[in-house]
Scaffold this motif. Sequence first.
Motif, PDB file in Angstrom:
ATOM      1  N   LEU A 111      -3.944 157.230   7.290  1.00 13.33           N
ATOM      2  CA  LEU A 111      -3.697 158.262   7.095  1.00 13.33           C
ATOM      3  C   LEU A 111      -5.028 159.078   6.461  1.00 13.33           C
ATOM      4  O   LEU A 111      -5.442 159.111   5.219  1.00 13.33           O
ATOM      5  N   GLN A 112      -5.749 159.931   7.327  1.00 14.37           N
ATOM      6  CA  GLN A 112      -7.080 160.370   6.749  1.00 14.37           C
ATOM      7  C   GLN A 112      -6.644 161.600   5.766  1.00 14.37           C
ATOM      8  O   GLN A 112      -5.858 162.398   6.150  1.00 14.37           O
ATOM      9  N   ALA A 113      -7.526 161.738   4.896  1.00  6.62           N
ATOM     10  CA  ALA A 113      -7.207 162.380   3.726  1.00  6.62           C
ATOM     11  C   ALA A 113      -7.454 164.140   4.198  1.00  6.62           C
ATOM     12  O   ALA A 113      -6.739 165.028   3.684  1.00  6.62           O
ATOM     13  N   GLU A 114      -8.533 164.168   4.972  1.00  9.36           N
ATOM     14  CA  GLU A 114      -8.592 165.608   5.539  1.00  9.36           C
ATOM     15  C   GLU A 114      -7.511 166.229   6.536  1.00  9.36           C
ATOM     16  O   GLU A 114      -7.775 167.165   6.783  1.00  9.36           O
ATOM     17  N   SER A 115      -6.644 165.320   6.920  1.00  5.12           N
ATOM     18  CA  SER A 115      -5.553 165.803   7.847  1.00  5.12           C
ATOM     19  C   SER A 115      -4.267 166.267   6.989  1.00  5.12           C
ATOM     20  O   SER A 115      -3.448 166.551   7.280  1.00  5.12           O
ATOM     21  N   TYR A 116      -4.529 166.702   5.786  1.00  4.44           N
ATOM     22  CA  TYR A 116      -3.337 167.070   4.998  1.00  4.44           C
ATOM     23  C   TYR A 116      -2.852 168.539   5.561  1.00  4.44           C
ATOM     24  O   TYR A 116      -3.404 169.146   6.319  1.00  4.44           O
ATOM     25  N   ASP A 117      -1.374 168.600   5.188  1.00  5.67           N
ATOM     26  CA  ASP A 117      -0.687 169.796   5.380  1.00  5.67           C
ATOM     27  C   ASP A 117      -0.807 170.996   4.545  1.00  5.67           C
ATOM     28  O   ASP A 117      -0.498 172.070   4.914  1.00  5.67           O
ATOM     29  N   GLY A 118      -1.366 170.879   3.484  1.00  7.77           N
ATOM     30  CA  GLY A 118      -1.413 171.485   2.418  1.00  7.77           C
ATOM     31  C   GLY A 118      -2.357 170.880   1.200  1.00  7.77           C
ATOM     32  O   GLY A 118      -2.492 169.791   1.145  1.00  7.77           O
ATOM     33  N   GLY A 168       6.320 164.627   6.569  1.00 15.06           N
ATOM     34  CA  GLY A 168       7.059 163.858   7.515  1.00 15.06           C
ATOM     35  C   GLY A 168       6.148 162.282   7.510  1.00 15.06           C
ATOM     36  O   GLY A 168       5.971 161.994   8.808  1.00 15.06           O
ATOM     37  N   VAL A 169       5.971 161.644   6.389  1.00 11.41           N
ATOM     38  CA  VAL A 169       5.401 160.427   6.440  1.00 11.41           C
ATOM     39  C   VAL A 169       6.709 159.324   6.437  1.00 11.41           C
ATOM     40  O   VAL A 169       7.422 159.402   5.604  1.00 11.41           O
ATOM     41  N   ASP A 170       6.510 158.500   7.798  1.00 14.97           N
ATOM     42  CA  ASP A 170       7.776 157.785   7.782  1.00 14.97           C
ATOM     43  C   ASP A 170       7.554 156.044   7.299  1.00 14.97           C
ATOM     44  O   ASP A 170       6.494 155.602   7.961  1.00 14.97           O
ATOM     45  N   PHE A 171       8.245 155.759   6.414  1.00 17.09           N
ATOM     46  CA  PHE A 171       7.963 154.382   5.870  1.00 17.09           C
ATOM     47  C   PHE A 171       9.125 153.174   6.675  1.00 17.09           C
ATOM     48  O   PHE A 171       8.783 152.228   6.177  1.00 17.09           O
ATOM     49  N   GLY A 172       9.920 153.969   7.507  1.00 19.45           N
ATOM     50  CA  GLY A 172      10.851 152.948   8.042  1.00 19.45           C
ATOM     51  C   GLY A 172      12.008 152.394   7.382  1.00 19.45           C
ATOM     52  O   GLY A 172      12.231 152.770   5.973  1.00 19.45           O
ATOM     53  N   PRO A 173      12.862 151.362   7.803  1.00 21.65           N
ATOM     54  CA  PRO A 173      13.873 150.872   7.037  1.00 21.65           C
ATOM     55  C   PRO A 173      13.327 149.623   5.975  1.00 21.65           C
ATOM     56  O   PRO A 173      14.036 149.417   5.014  1.00 21.65           O
ATOM     57  N   ASN A 174      12.282 149.101   6.206  1.00 22.64           N
ATOM     58  CA  ASN A 174      11.655 148.239   5.394  1.00 22.64           C
ATOM     59  C   ASN A 174      10.722 148.684   4.228  1.00 22.64           C
ATOM     60  O   ASN A 174      10.089 149.307   4.392  1.00 22.64           O
ATOM     61  N   PRO A 175      10.993 148.454   2.924  1.00 26.80           N
ATOM     62  CA  PRO A 175      10.602 148.960   1.870  1.00 26.80           C
ATOM     63  C   PRO A 175       8.910 148.910   1.594  1.00 26.80           C
ATOM     64  O   PRO A 175       8.545 147.720   2.000  1.00 26.80           O
ATOM     65  N   ALA A 176       8.219 150.028   1.615  1.00 24.62           N
ATOM     66  CA  ALA A 176       6.878 149.801   1.302  1.00 24.62           C
ATOM     67  C   ALA A 176       6.782 149.798  -0.202  1.00 24.62           C
ATOM     68  O   ALA A 176       7.291 150.397  -0.997  1.00 24.62           O
ATOM     69  N   ARG A 177       5.840 148.722  -0.483  1.00 23.73           N
ATOM     70  CA  ARG A 177       5.664 148.451  -1.978  1.00 23.73           C
ATOM     71  C   ARG A 177       4.445 148.504  -2.461  1.00 23.73           C
ATOM     72  O   ARG A 177       3.916 148.219  -3.733  1.00 23.73           O
ATOM     73  N   GLN A 178       3.331 148.867  -1.532  1.00 21.11           N
ATOM     74  CA  GLN A 178       1.764 148.826  -1.755  1.00 21.11           C
ATOM     75  C   GLN A 178       1.339 150.144  -1.146  1.00 21.11           C
ATOM     76  O   GLN A 178       1.835 150.779  -0.568  1.00 21.11           O
ATOM     77  N   PHE A 179       0.214 150.610  -1.933  1.00 14.41           N
ATOM     78  CA  PHE A 179      -0.670 151.834  -1.424  1.00 14.41           C
ATOM     79  C   PHE A 179      -1.782 151.419  -1.793  1.00 14.41           C
ATOM     80  O   PHE A 179      -2.365 150.818  -2.653  1.00 14.41           O
ATOM     81  N   SER A 180      -2.998 151.767  -0.785  1.00 12.59           N
ATOM     82  CA  SER A 180      -4.223 151.487  -0.979  1.00 12.59           C
ATOM     83  C   SER A 180      -5.017 152.858  -0.579  1.00 12.59           C
ATOM     84  O   SER A 180      -4.543 153.590   0.513  1.00 12.59           O
ATOM     85  N   ALA A 181      -6.253 153.249  -1.156  1.00 16.32           N
ATOM     86  CA  ALA A 181      -6.798 154.264  -0.815  1.00 16.32           C
ATOM     87  C   ALA A 181      -8.510 154.078  -0.889  1.00 16.32           C
ATOM     88  O   ALA A 181      -8.852 153.311  -1.556  1.00 16.32           O
ATOM     89  N   ARG A 182      -9.005 154.512   0.080  1.00 14.89           N
ATOM     90  CA  ARG A 182     -10.598 154.480   0.274  1.00 14.89           C
ATOM     91  C   ARG A 182     -11.013 155.605  -0.603  1.00 14.89           C
ATOM     92  O   ARG A 182     -10.969 156.784  -0.240  1.00 14.89           O
ATOM     93  N   VAL A 194     -13.256 162.311  -8.168  1.00 16.22           N
ATOM     94  CA  VAL A 194     -13.143 161.277  -7.092  1.00 16.22           C
ATOM     95  C   VAL A 194     -13.137 162.050  -5.637  1.00 16.22           C
ATOM     96  O   VAL A 194     -13.119 163.119  -5.731  1.00 16.22           O
ATOM     97  N   ASN A 195     -13.691 161.358  -4.750  1.00 18.72           N
ATOM     98  CA  ASN A 195     -13.540 161.511  -3.403  1.00 18.72           C
ATOM     99  C   ASN A 195     -12.679 160.885  -2.586  1.00 18.72           C
ATOM    100  O   ASN A 195     -12.371 159.462  -3.029  1.00 18.72           O
ATOM    101  N   VAL A 196     -12.077 161.311  -1.538  1.00 16.37           N
ATOM    102  CA  VAL A 196     -10.790 160.412  -0.669  1.00 16.37           C
ATOM    103  C   VAL A 196     -11.026 160.393   0.618  1.00 16.37           C
ATOM    104  O   VAL A 196     -11.080 161.488   1.148  1.00 16.37           O
ATOM    105  N   ASN A 197     -11.374 159.427   1.222  1.00 16.01           N
ATOM    106  CA  ASN A 197     -11.547 159.192   2.594  1.00 16.01           C
ATOM    107  C   ASN A 197     -10.118 159.145   3.596  1.00 16.01           C
ATOM    108  O   ASN A 197      -9.862 159.862   4.353  1.00 16.01           O
ATOM    109  N   TRP A 198      -9.348 158.021   3.078  1.00 14.80           N
ATOM    110  CA  TRP A 198      -8.222 157.618   3.864  1.00 14.80           C
ATOM    111  C   TRP A 198      -7.117 157.190   2.989  1.00 14.80           C
ATOM    112  O   TRP A 198      -7.596 156.511   1.935  1.00 14.80           O
ATOM    113  N   PHE A 199      -5.785 156.777   3.212  1.00 17.97           N
ATOM    114  CA  PHE A 199      -5.009 156.160   2.473  1.00 17.97           C
ATOM    115  C   PHE A 199      -4.211 155.340   3.447  1.00 17.97           C
ATOM    116  O   PHE A 199      -3.874 155.957   4.518  1.00 17.97           O
ATOM    117  N   THR A 200      -3.296 154.489   3.011  1.00 15.89           N
ATOM    118  CA  THR A 200      -2.206 153.675   3.849  1.00 15.89           C
ATOM    119  C   THR A 200      -1.326 153.009   2.730  1.00 15.89           C
ATOM    120  O   THR A 200      -1.632 152.990   1.567  1.00 15.89           O
TER     121      THR A 200
END
Length: 467
Positions: free
Chosen positions: A338-345, A376-390, A458-464
């Motif tokens: 997810l590119q940080a600059e692709s924000y909706d707001g 509208g970020v889709d995590f699907g049916p299997n739980p997401a438990r981790q987050f990382s950011a550049r 901080v600067n942010v380039n992307w996250f997932t």
Amino acid sequence: MSDTSGTPRTSRRPRPVRRALLAAVATLGLAAAAATAAAPSASASAPTPPSGWNQVFVDDFNGPAGSGVNTSNWQYATGRGYPGGPANWGTGEIETMTSSTDNVSLDGSGNLRITPRRDASGNWTSGRVETNRADFQPPAGGTLRVEGRIQVPDVTGAAAKGYWPAFWMLGAPYRGDYWNWPAVGELDIMENTQGNNTVFATMHCGTSPGGPCNETSGIGGSTTCQGTTCQAGFHTYRMEWDRSTDVEEIRFSLDGNTFHTVRENQVDATTWSNATDHGFFVILNVAMGGGFPDAFGGGPDAGTRPGHSMLVDYVQVLTSGGGTTPPPTGNRDAYGTLQAESYDGQSGVMTEATSDSGGGRNVGAVANGDWLHFKGVDFGPNPARQFSARVASGAAPGVSGLVEVRLDSRSNAPVGSFAVGDTGGWQSWRTVPANIGSVTGTHDVHLTFTSGQPSDFVNVNWFTFGH
């Protein structure tokens, strides 16, 4: 809208520059060659994008007569100014903006009507609508085109005194601040006043009064409508912001004929960066009175006739070239990049070129209270438990803060966060992981930024996200 007032907030830290700037100042052309004749006063759908162009926003203003605008596209700006911002919209205009269909409505024939009214006591009302999206900017190495087919109010002479219709854009950082004009940039695609058959295009930037952009006048040009006057028929007003050339430029045209160009090398690097390294939102309004009409004789007065509408057939936004397009709305894969600059707001941030692997752009100037919104970020049916950011940081010693993940509302408790401080520089990137609570389904994701200091941290380039 020329002549916005207010003390500009200075940039929180120097912004990196995309390329070295030339020192010469280009001469501005203030009049154009004759434009092509305008089409008759009738509605037409937005044209199909030419080959090589992608349509990223459009509104044809189709709907029942007397209905309001589509609020999934537009928001009403009401009152006599933004809450906490300059009075009278910072321009000295005298009307009260409303969301009433007396002032803003569809005409049932595919046009938006913005209509100034005057009551028995002499009080004026009118309308101002702004795109919800504030992310319109060219892709890196590409071009942004913003255009509208518009008939300005069909009133001339003494009856038109004080009328000020406009089609324009403001830099996204203005939302929620309201005191950083003109540093954050303003692009006036079309302004008209006093019923004259002349339209103006202007870029506002720098500091006010004076400064590198000659505020409050800005860097402007003008031309006349051919075939039919601006008041008697529809004409197409366009801005093209081109990042594909060595010297970035912003071109303004009437009916396909360019009459004014502003180039990156006409101002210093910091001024241009502060005015353009972020998205913009689009505004349509008809003001009454203010600094611009004052420069052409003033008004409104007792002889001004209310009830003449600006008609807008369509507004569309296109992009071409470059490696990316403006942000999508929804349908995002949580497990993709997810590119940080692709924000909706957003609030308080800017975008800038990055030296990180893959290039492109990052979000910068992030400080306490700033935020990014991704729909509208889709995590699907299997739980997401981790987050990382550049992330990267050139914050001073002792300056740090939290990057937080919140779902669906910025007021909800974070589902995860991590702390970040100096990484060795604003373009010294590292990937920072964090644990989050189990998340499934589709959510709006809010990145919020919290710090005990007011400085950028901080600067942010992307996250997932990950399982």
